[in-house]
Write an enzyme that holds these catalytic residues in place. Structure first.
Site, PDB file in Angstrom:
ATOM      1  N   GLY A  22       0.835  -1.197   0.000  1.00 19.13           N
ATOM      2  CA  GLY A  22       0.000   0.000   0.000  1.00 19.13           C
ATOM      3  C   GLY A  22       0.865   1.239   0.000  1.00 19.13           C
ATOM      4  CG  ASN A  23      -0.180   4.644  -1.489  1.00 19.77           C
ATOM      5  OD1 ASN A  23      -0.889   5.488  -0.935  1.00 19.77           O
ATOM      6  ND2 ASN A  23      -0.566   3.986  -2.563  1.00 19.77           N
ATOM      7  CG  PHE A  24       2.978   6.439   4.012  1.00 13.43           C
ATOM      8  CD1 PHE A  24       2.725   5.678   5.135  1.00 13.43           C
ATOM      9  CD2 PHE A  24       4.250   6.396   3.449  1.00 13.43           C
ATOM     10  CE1 PHE A  24       3.708   4.887   5.710  1.00 13.43           C
ATOM     11  CE2 PHE A  24       5.245   5.615   4.012  1.00 13.43           C
ATOM     12  CZ  PHE A  24       4.972   4.860   5.144  1.00 13.43           C
ATOM     13  CB  ALA A  33      -1.854   7.308  -3.788  1.00 11.20           C
TER      14      ALA A  33
END
Ligand code: CTP
Length: 213
Positions: free
Chosen positions: A19-21, A87
């Site tokens: 995943g990402n932030f 994102a």
């Protein structure tokens, strides 16, 4: 009006993901801003802890890039404006495991495949009268890369976020962006994401749709 927000999670096994932030704050603020301008909003949200803003907003929760792609494909033809602020993960595990990977398993390499570029897909589906806005997150050659994305993904506008700007990017309540259209570029000062969303919604309607330049 279709807005995507937040990260996507790509499952490795039932308890782990790539995943990402991304917090989803920018996309949710945009949904609220467009709703306040009278738009009917569909908000396709990745896994985020944001509350749906009040009003005429239909929220569809998704987890992965594939699920987001399915929803955008379905909703985009009925949409005047698509803003892809999500994102989206660029890569997903080739073979997500059905069972939890155990420490004793001999698991050392994660094989990945590219996800569909949802914005490029929408660029190809785009009909006259539809407006497409993307975001670019860059750490180097920012303007050049953002302009390339504007052309390659057939966008009307790209919003450049620079991770080099303090106060900009993931998780913060503020953001500093540069708006780039085919023949215009505006550097905006640091603003709260709520303020930025309102200004951006007005810019999209006034400058891209009502009086295109
Ligand atoms: N995007 C998308 N589908 C993907 C990846 C990105 O629709 N699989 C969209 C994002 O929502 C964003 C834009 O493309 O609006 C640019 O995302 P960014 O991560 O900056 O660029 P990428 O095109 O993924 O390229 P790179 O990561 O190589 O910079």
């Amino acid at each position: 009006m279709l807005i995507t927000a937040g990260p996507t999670y790509e499952r490795i096994d039932p308890v782990r993901f790539i995943g990402n932030f991304s917090s989803g704050k920018m996309g949710f603020a945009l949904a609220q801003a467009f709703e306040q301008m009278g738009a009917t909003v569909t908000l396709v949200a990745g896994p985020v802890a944001q509350k749906t803003p009040e009003g005429n907003i239909n929220r569809i929760n998704v987890e992965s890039a594939r699920e987001m792609e399915t929803q955008v494909k379905k909703c985009f033809p009925q949409t005047n404006i698509l803003v892809m602020s999500a994102a989206v993960a660029d890569f997903a595990p080739n073979e997500p495991q059905k069972d939890k990977i155990k420490k004793k398993d001999d698991f050392q390499t994660l094989s990945l495949k590219k996800t569909t570029d949802i914005l490029s897909m929408a660029g190809k589906m785009k009909k006259p009268g539809q407006t497409l806005v993307g975001f670019a997150l860059e750490t180097a050659n920012e303007l050049e890369n953002a302009r390339e994305k504007l052309h390659e993904k057939k966008l009307d506008m790209i919003v450049l976020n620079s991770l080099n700007d303090p106060g900009a990017g993931f998780g913060t309540d503020t953001n500093k962006v540069t708006l780039i259209t085919q023949n215009r570029m505006e550097n905006w000062p640091l603003k709260t994401k709520v303020e930025l969303a309102q200004d951006m919604a007005h810019f999209i309607v006034d400058k891209l749709i009502l009086e295109p330049i």
